[in-house]
Design an enzyme around this catalytic site. Structure first.
Site, PDB file in Angstrom:
ATOM      1  CB  ILE A 130      -0.993  -0.020   1.187  1.00 35.55           C
ATOM      2  CG1 ILE A 130      -1.830  -1.317   1.129  1.00 35.55           C
ATOM      3  CG2 ILE A 130      -1.917   1.200   1.147  1.00 35.55           C
ATOM      4  CD1 ILE A 130      -2.740  -1.551   2.319  1.00 35.55           C
ATOM      5  N   GLY A 190       9.310  -5.073   2.091  1.00 36.47           N
ATOM      6  CA  GLY A 190       9.201  -4.130   0.978  1.00 36.47           C
ATOM      7  C   GLY A 190      10.147  -4.498  -0.162  1.00 36.47           C
ATOM      8  CB  ALA A 226       1.970  -3.089  10.372  1.00 34.77           C
ATOM      9  CE1 TYR A 258      -2.046  -6.222  10.924  1.00 33.81           C
ATOM     10  CE2 TYR A 258      -4.360  -6.789  10.685  1.00 33.81           C
ATOM     11  CZ  TYR A 258      -3.267  -6.051  10.299  1.00 33.81           C
ATOM     12  OH  TYR A 258      -3.394  -5.118   9.298  1.00 33.81           O
ATOM     13  CG  HIS A 293      -3.608 -10.656   0.920  1.00 34.12           C
ATOM     14  ND1 HIS A 293      -2.299 -10.278   1.085  1.00 34.12           N
ATOM     15  CD2 HIS A 293      -4.260 -10.299   2.044  1.00 34.12           C
ATOM     16  CE1 HIS A 293      -2.175  -9.686   2.262  1.00 34.12           C
ATOM     17  NE2 HIS A 293      -3.349  -9.689   2.868  1.00 34.12           N
ATOM     18  NE  ARG A 341     -12.815 -11.353   5.271  1.00 34.39           N
ATOM     19  CZ  ARG A 341     -13.656 -12.171   5.918  1.00 34.39           C
ATOM     20  NH1 ARG A 341     -14.956 -12.109   5.702  1.00 34.39           N
ATOM     21  NH2 ARG A 341     -13.191 -13.048   6.790  1.00 34.39           N
TER      22      ARG A 341
END
Ligand code: UFG
Length: 329
Positions: A12, A36, A75, A141, A189, A221
């Protein structure tokens, strides 16, 4: 505005960097590259490889780059791992964030934009989820994200920090030009996994639970495009001009899709068949999560460009076709 994007090489964060540039701001990226990708950050963007919880590394960046606002995307976000290794989550998601906030305050930087999550609601009392519902996370989390939210409220009151915390629903999709996209290791995901099943990079997609109390028995979702998410982070800047102001916003389209609908949409977009295996429920999955985002729309003028999940998947597919192995690094 000079903006430090912590976690700017992540999924993101890297999309937000490009949206900041498009809006005429000057992003500076801090990322320790644990998750990353260096190549997700454009050439001309100042890049610092260090830890957000290291004041000796962060303070000079704030001063030298004349940072006015910090956005924090860095995170750990594997819900299952947070249950088995909570130390990691409290350390990185809470303690390191606290260090970052202290370093900001010590250096006179008092504007903060935080990536929170719908996981702070746990199993919501009602749907769609509004910001005022009780927050009761069901895993570490979500708890560490809620702990930071509470810390922000206290810091706003006591130290004049102004902040916005965005509670994301399911971030999905990729940049429209296909240059950057989703590349997690390991990937957990749904959308990238279904695309991998379509192309044969994995054998099949397992549907986690087909007996939920939902129209087709699979979980619902709220998939929201990563560039739509990013634009909200910029739309909130004006609100942060008031010292001590704190804002919480849900970011989702409010249009839920089931796991089966996602599989069908991937087949429609790619023209490929997805091999499916029906599996047991995954622990900790609520049957349905979707947002009421009218607060962000009304207060920030946030416009959702990608209202159809097929259009979101289209961008993920474009990225996948251009970069089947993800980023080079
Ligand atoms: N799913 C499958 N098969 C898979 C992967 C996922 O059926 O192989 C299902 C899940 O059970 C769930 C849906 O697809 O119903 C979406 O799963 P994701 O793992 O893509 O996303 P989650 O909704 O579990 O997680 C997202 C964010 C988390 C955040 C959480 C809040 O990725 O960071 O929402 O509930 F914490």
């Amino acid at each position: 505005m000079n903006v430090l994007v912590v976690g700017g090489a992540g999924y993101i964060g890297s999309h937000c960097v490009r949206q900041l540039q498009a809006a005429g701001h000057r992003p500076v990226v801090l990322d320790n590259l644990v998750f990353g990708h260096r190549s997700a950050v454009g050439e001309g963007v100042p890049f610092y490889n260090c830890d957000l919880g290291d004041p000796e590394a962060v303070a000079p960046i704030l001063r030298d780059e004349k940072i006015e606002l910090v956005m924090h995307f860095a995170a750990f976000a594997f819900v299952g791992e947070s249950v088995t290794e909570p130390r990691k989550y409290y350390e990185n998601n809470f303690v390191a964030t606290l260090r970052l906030l202290e370093t900001m305050l010590d250096n006179g930087v008092k504007k903060f934009v935080f990536s929170s999550t719908c996981a702070t609601y746990g199993e919501p009392e009602s749907l769609p989820i509004v910001e005022t519902l009780p927050q009761a996370p069901i895993n570490p989390y979500g708890q560490t994200k809620l702990d930071v939210e509470n810390c922000l409220k206290a810091f706003a009151h006591a130290y004049g920090l102004s902040f916005a915390a965005f509670r994301y629903f399911n971030a999905a999709g990729a940049a429209e030009d296909g240059r950057i996209g989703e590349d997690h290791q390991p990937e957990t995901h749904l959308i990238p996994l279904v695309i991998d099943a379509a192309t044969g990079r994995r054998e099949n997609i397992k549907i986690f639970g087909t007996d939920y109390d939902t129209p087709d028995g699979t979980c619902l979702r709220d998939y929201v495009h990563v560039d739509d998410l990013s634009r909200a982070h910029i739309a909130v800047f004006e609100k942060l001009e008031t010292p001590g102001a704190g804002h919480f916003y849900n970011l989702g389209t409010g249009r839920p899709n089931s796991v089966r609908e996602i599989i069908d949409a991937v087949e429609a977009v790619t023209g490929l068949k997805v091999p499916v295996v029906e599996d047991e429920r995954r622990a900790g999955d609520p049957p349905a999560l979707y947002a009421d985002s009218s607060k962000a729309q009304n207060e920030l003028g946030w416009e959702i460009k990608f209202t159809e999940v097929k259009d979101i998947i289209e961008t993920a597919w474009r990225w996948h076709q251009a970069n089947p192995e993800g980023f080079a690094d």
